[in-house]
Scaffold this active site. Sequence first.
Site, mmCIF file in Angstrom:
data_model
loop_
_atom_site.group_PDB
_atom_site.id
_atom_site.type_symbol
_atom_site.label_atom_id
_atom_site.label_comp_id
_atom_site.label_asym_id
_atom_site.label_seq_id
_atom_site.Cartn_x
_atom_site.Cartn_y
_atom_site.Cartn_z
ATOM 1 N N CYS A 88 -5.410 -5.863 0.429
ATOM 2 C CA CYS A 88 -4.326 -6.424 1.242
ATOM 3 C C CYS A 88 -3.020 -5.758 0.813
ATOM 4 O O CYS A 88 -2.409 -6.140 -0.179
ATOM 5 C CB CYS A 88 -4.248 -7.942 1.055
ATOM 6 S SG CYS A 88 -2.987 -8.696 2.082
ATOM 7 N N LEU A 89 -2.667 -4.718 1.537
ATOM 8 C CA LEU A 89 -1.433 -3.988 1.280
ATOM 9 C C LEU A 89 -0.814 -3.714 2.649
ATOM 10 O O LEU A 89 -1.441 -3.044 3.485
ATOM 11 C CB LEU A 89 -1.732 -2.684 0.524
ATOM 12 C CG LEU A 89 -0.558 -1.849 0.065
ATOM 13 C CD1 LEU A 89 0.311 -2.615 -0.939
ATOM 14 C CD2 LEU A 89 -1.055 -0.557 -0.594
#
Length: 183
Positions: A112-113
């Site tokens: 999750c970036l």
Amino acid sequence: MINLFKIKGQRKEEAANSNGGPPVKKQSPGELRLHKDIAELNLPKTTKISFPNGKDDLMNFEATLRPDEGYYLGGAFTFTFHVSASYPHEAPKVKCKTKVYHPNIDLEGNVCLNILREDWKPVLNINTIIYGLNLLFSQPNDEDPLNHEAAAVLRDNPTKFQRNVQMAMSGGYVDNTHFPRCK
């Protein structure tokens, strides 16, 4: 006019192939951009890049991060990068090969970036992604998690989070989930 360029390109390719060498593989714009990005990489000393399929396959590579501060100090975390031919208009697909107890990386290795999703722009590059991954390890984010349990522990009990990270990196169990040693 376009046909003229196409014919000219075919003649160039035929001339190159008639010199007795192997056929010349035409590179996609994504491959050309990735080649430039890799040539200009300015990696932190804690990050190494490798090409498991050889230097001929630049579109698939790995980056290993060894954080030198924070909760994950002393660990080694490997990420796979798959870059499509439409790069830089499409963000690379990045997965974490190392099973890790982290609020922004789930147990399947999804990351999750924001710059790998909704905030991706063609001006960003591989260097930006690697710095973003390093930032996840120095400053895990409990506000946009993939691993909600780890995020809740980080938010509510940072001391327990530290113990869980150390247990996971040492090859132990956290909440009935086994983590291989990554130190």
